[in-house]
Design an enzyme around this catalytic site. Structure first.
Site, short mmCIF file in Angstrom:
data_model
loop_
_atom_site.label_atom_id
_atom_site.label_comp_id
_atom_site.label_asym_id
_atom_site.label_seq_id
_atom_site.Cartn_x
_atom_site.Cartn_y
_atom_site.Cartn_z
N CYS A 74 -6.88 3.23 -0.35
CA CYS A 74 -6.64 4.17 0.87
C CYS A 74 -6.69 5.50 0.24
CB CYS A 74 -5.82 4.03 1.38
SG CYS A 74 -3.88 3.43 1.40
N GLU A 106 0.76 1.39 7.88
CA GLU A 106 -0.12 2.78 6.61
C GLU A 106 -1.78 1.77 6.63
OE1 GLU A 106 1.76 4.64 4.69
OE2 GLU A 106 3.50 4.19 5.19
#
Ligand code: ADP
Length: 474
Positions: free
Chosen positions: A284, A250
């Protein structure tokens, strides 16, 4: 105060381990040292890996009720200790206390979800070529897992990895970020109390590169679950090639946030600010490029600047503050550099723009252009960068003009347009008329330079399972 109750040692095979070298943990709000945690030497890391590997053999045969019970107990213990856990997050990460509570709820949702999955996850069988022929499909735990987590969500990112690993029957060795290890170490205390057998979870703090090298080289570690930068994700991928591990990466994002002229501007402005303030923009999925349709560009920039500029910045424990410090001075420098480059290239500031110590003012810049460095780099701070667009095809193409493919957002009342844009956005996650898509029930994942592998949802557990096919003739 609450820090006294945190065990600052590492948790290996059910024992609390210290060593002669330590890593200092700082409060980003004032740069004071709040704790020291072990800088575990190589031989101890290797022991912890050995323990994780050995315990994978036991935990894979644990019955499902036991896994469910551990996860439910953990869930309850996190709930019972909400205040203390929130304080630890704010102390070591800096985010405001209301955001720390939100993070706890987010973490809880993963533990709850995977407790439910334990009970409902199925193997299956189907008939083969005739009535006596069965195709049996077994989902088996992948084995020993190594997890590396970041500092922006020090509890949630851990819950998102430990819960599915345990649910699947995998053991796990966790190395949290050196900036925020306390939220991780306290989870070991809670999981021990939850009845998790010794060695099924090991938590170590040590040199990041050393840990990365050791787990990548070790064939017995069958999976790495990593959340962090694209740079480190690529390193781990490359270093794991010789041992062919399963991986979940990720990585970074570069979220477009598209606002069409027919959207409810007040609602969008509120939601944009709320999502931007998550972890002070250090997420993010944070909106990185705000595309505003030309006819509302000026009015929206003014609206968002009026609102964002009023958000108070300061220590996370002060409830009137909406945003805390960034994680450290490096983070502040990176944000400031992108900001200065944008200004030098012609962008203009409509609110904020300054910083003091680790505190960066909520900032809005406009007249941003696609060839600026702020367009292609993750800002990771409280800066809203505004771009104007003319038409739908243009904005889709500009939004997709990035190597990242994690989160995207779009706002319009025209549902046909929303549907068309959502289907053309080259991102694994698209949020339509909402800025809070995160949910344990939903698949969180990226594509391209944002990595691969799913966290959450029914599919999240598959990342920790091997699919075995048994060809069975009666
Ligand atoms: P950021 O730049 O946001 O701090 P990183 O990718 O550097 O993101 O950090 C995320 C996690 O990766 C942290 O736990 C960190 O300690 C770890 N890490 C950093 N460098 C390496 C490396 N070379 N190998 C393995 N893990 C690493």
């Amino acid at each position: 105060m609450m820090l006294k109750s945190i065990n600052k040692k590492n948790y290996i095979n059910g024992s609390w381990v210290s060593c002669s070298n330590n890593i200092k943990v700082y409060n980003p709000s004032n740069n004071e040292v709040i704790a020291e945690v072990p800088d575990l030497p190589k031989e101890k890391i290797l022991e912890a890996i050995d323990d994780t590997v050995k315990k994978a053999e036991d935990w894979r045969y644990s019955n499902l009720d036991q896994r469910y019970e551990v996860l439910r107990n953990w869930y309850q213990l996190i709930r019972d200790n909400r205040e203390e856990l929130a304080s630890i997050i704010t102390l070591e990460q800096g985010k405001v206390i209301s955001e720390a509570y939100k993070e706890i709820d987010y973490a809880l949702s993963y533990v709850d979800w995977f407790a439910c999955i334990v009970k409902s996850h199925k193997n299956y069988s189907r008939y083969g070529s005739n009535i006596n022929h069965r195709i049996l499909v077994d989902k088996e735990p992948i084995g020993a897992v190594a997890a590396i987590t970041p500092w922006n969500f020090p509890l949630a990112m851990i819950a998102r990895k430990i819960a599915p690993a345990l649910a699947a029957g995998c053991s796990i060795i966790l190395k949290p970020s050196e900036f925020t290890p306390l939220s991780a170490l306290v989870q070991a205390v809670l999981l021990e109390k939850s009845g998790l057998p010794a060695g099924v979870l090991n938590v170590v703090t040590c040199n990041a590169k050393l840990f990365g090298d050791l787990i990548c080289q070790d064939f017995r570690i069958r999976k790495i679950s990593f959340t962090g930068s694209t740079r480190v994700g690529k390193l781990l991928y490359e270093k794991s090639a010789p041992t062919l591990k399963r991986m979940s990466l990720e990585l970074g994002g570069n979220s477009p946030y598209i606002i069409f002229a027919d959207a409810d501007q007040e609602k969008v402005a509120e939601e944009l600010i709320n999502v931007k303030l998550r972890s002070g923009g250090q997420s993010c999925t944070s909106p990185n490029r705000v595309f505003i349709e030309k006819s509302i560009y000026e009015s929206f920039v003014k609206l968002i600047s009026d609102k964002f500029g009023k958000c108070k910045v300061g220590d996370g424990f002060n409830k009137s503050n909406k945003q805390g410090p960034l994680i450290n001075s490096n983070a502040v420098e990176k944000v400031n550099l992108l900001l200065q480059e944008a200004i030098n290239d012609g962008a203009k500031i409509s609110c904020g723009g300054k910083y003091k110590n680790n505190f960066v003012e909520p900032t809005v810049i406009y007249d941003c252009q696609d060839d600026m460095s702020i367009f292609s780099n993750e800002i990771f701070g409280p800066v809203i960068a505004c771009y104007s667009f003319d038409n739908v095809d243009e904005v889709i193409s500009r939004a997709n003009n990035t190597e990242y493919g994690l989160q995207s957002y779009l706002y319009t009342k025209d549902l046909a347009k929303a549907n068309m844009v959502a289907s053309k956005l080259d991102f694994n996650m698209v949020s339509v008329n909402s800025s809070m898509p995160g949910a344990a029930k939903a698949p969180f994942s990226g594509r391209k330079a944002s990595g691969f592998g799913i966290e959450g949802s029914d599919e999240g557990i598959e990342e920790f399972l091997n699919t075995k096919y048994i060809n069975w003739n009666y």
